[in-house]
Design an enzyme around this catalytic site. Sequence first.
Site, short mmCIF file in Angstrom:
data_model
loop_
_atom_site.label_atom_id
_atom_site.label_comp_id
_atom_site.label_asym_id
_atom_site.label_seq_id
_atom_site.Cartn_x
_atom_site.Cartn_y
_atom_site.Cartn_z
N GLY A 181 13.28 -34.33 32.43
CA GLY A 181 12.90 -35.45 33.28
C GLY A 181 13.64 -35.60 34.59
O GLY A 181 13.39 -36.54 35.32
N GLY B 226 12.06 -29.26 38.07
CA GLY B 226 10.96 -28.30 38.11
C GLY B 226 10.75 -27.51 36.84
O GLY B 226 10.54 -26.30 36.89
N SER B 227 10.79 -28.18 35.68
CA SER B 227 10.63 -27.41 34.45
C SER B 227 9.23 -26.81 34.35
O SER B 227 9.06 -25.73 33.80
CB SER B 227 10.96 -28.24 33.22
OG SER B 227 10.17 -29.39 33.19
N ASP C 237 7.91 -24.91 44.54
CA ASP C 237 8.70 -24.81 43.31
C ASP C 237 8.48 -23.47 42.61
O ASP C 237 9.40 -22.89 42.04
CB ASP C 237 8.40 -25.99 42.36
CG ASP C 237 6.91 -26.32 42.26
OD1 ASP C 237 6.09 -25.65 42.93
OD2 ASP C 237 6.57 -27.23 41.51
O1 PMV Z 1 8.66 -33.86 42.77
P1 PMV Z 1 8.95 -32.42 42.99
O2 PMV Z 1 10.41 -32.08 42.88
O3 PMV Z 1 8.10 -31.53 42.19
O4 PMV Z 1 8.60 -32.13 44.52
C1 PMV Z 1 7.38 -32.43 45.11
C2 PMV Z 1 7.37 -32.02 46.55
C3 PMV Z 1 6.14 -32.40 47.34
O5 PMV Z 1 6.32 -31.90 48.67
C4 PMV Z 1 5.99 -33.90 47.41
C5 PMV Z 1 4.89 -31.82 46.72
C6 PMV Z 1 4.74 -30.32 46.87
O6 PMV Z 1 4.04 -29.73 46.05
O7 PMV Z 1 5.30 -29.74 47.82
#
Ligand code: PMV
Length: 325
Positions: free
Chosen positions: A104, A108-109, A153
Site C-alpha cells: 500500500g 508500484g507493486s 512505472d
Molecule cells: O501513483 P503512482 O505512484 O502509480 O504514480 C502515478 C503517476 C501519474 O503520473 C499520476 C500517472 C502515470 O501513469 O504516469
Amino acid sequence: MVTASAPGKLLLLGDHSVVYGHPCIVTAVDQRLQVTIEKNGKDSFHLSAPDLGLEAYTKTIGELGEKELPKSVRFVEMLYKRFLDKHPQDHGINVTTKSEFESGFGFGSSSAVTVAFAKALVSLYQIELTNQELFHLCYQAVLDVQGVGSGFDIAAAIWGGTLYYVSPAKVVETLEIEKLPLIVGYTGIKADTPTLVRMVAAQRAKHRSYYNNLFAQASDLVEQGKEVLKRQDWKTLGKLMHHNQSLLADMEVSSLELDRLIDAAEQAGSDGAKLSGAGGGDCMIALAESTVTDSVSKAIEAAGGKVQNVSLNAEGVRVESSTEV
Ligand code: PMV
C-alpha cells in the site's frame, strides 16, 4: 522453473504531466517483487500470491481474462493472456509471487509484479525480447487492467536506475548518478492512481489551457532536473521539487496529509519536498542532504508520517534463478 524480480519506483518530477506526453524523472526503489513460474503440464493457470492477499487461484487457459478478476491477479492474468495470444503454449503454468513491498505505500507493486512475471515467462520459453518489446507487452497488460497510465512505472521496473522518460517509452534515458539524498514519508493513506488520473483528465477537459500550462511548466522543471541531477546539484533539485509540488497543488492532487508532511520537511531544512506519484496520499519525498537527514526525518514523523528506509537508483528486472525440473 524460473524466478525473476523487479523493483518498485518513485517519481521525482513530472507526475501527471507525464500522462500528457511530457517527460518525467523516475527512480527505481530497491524493494523488489519476486515471481517464480513453472510449467504444470495441465490446461490451467494457477496463482499463489500470499503477499498480495491471495492463496490459491486457478483458471483454465480458455477462461483467462474472463469474469471479474480479483485485483491482485488482474495484472498477472492479463499479461499471461497477452503473452499466450502471441506465443501459444500447449500447457499451463504455476505462478508464485513473493513481495518485499510494504503493502500500500505506492511503490508500484503492480508494475513490479507485471514486469517480473513477463521476464520469467520469456526466460522460461527462451524468447528473446528487447527491453522495448518487454515494455510494450507489460504496458498493454496495464492498459487492459486500468485503462490509463504513462507506463513510467513499467519502465522503472525494467530498466531500473534513474530515468528520464517520455511515454510510452518513446524516450528512456538513464541518468548516471551515484546517490539520491531523498527521504520518503508515507502519509498512511492509500491512493487510487487511476481515479486521480481520471480526475485530472476531467478537470483538464473543463480548463484545458490552464492545465496545459501547468503541464508545460512541469515539463520545464523536468528538463532542468535532468541537467541538475547529472551535476548532483541537490539544492537546485530541491527547488525544482518544491516548484513541482506547487504545480501539483494547482492540479488539485495534493492533500492535507501530504501538505502537512511536505511543509514539516521543508521547515526542518529540506531544500524541497513534494508528493510522489498520483497524489491524494501514498508517499512524499524530501530532498535532504546529510546535515539535515535526522531533523527532516523527525519532522516528517512528528507530522504524522512514516519514514521509509529505501535505497533508490536500484537495479532493473533480473532473472534470479533458472532450473530444469
Ligand atoms: O501513483 P503512482 O505512484 O502509480 O504514480 C502515478 C503517476 C501519474 O503520473 C499520476 C500517472 C502515470 O501513469 O504516469
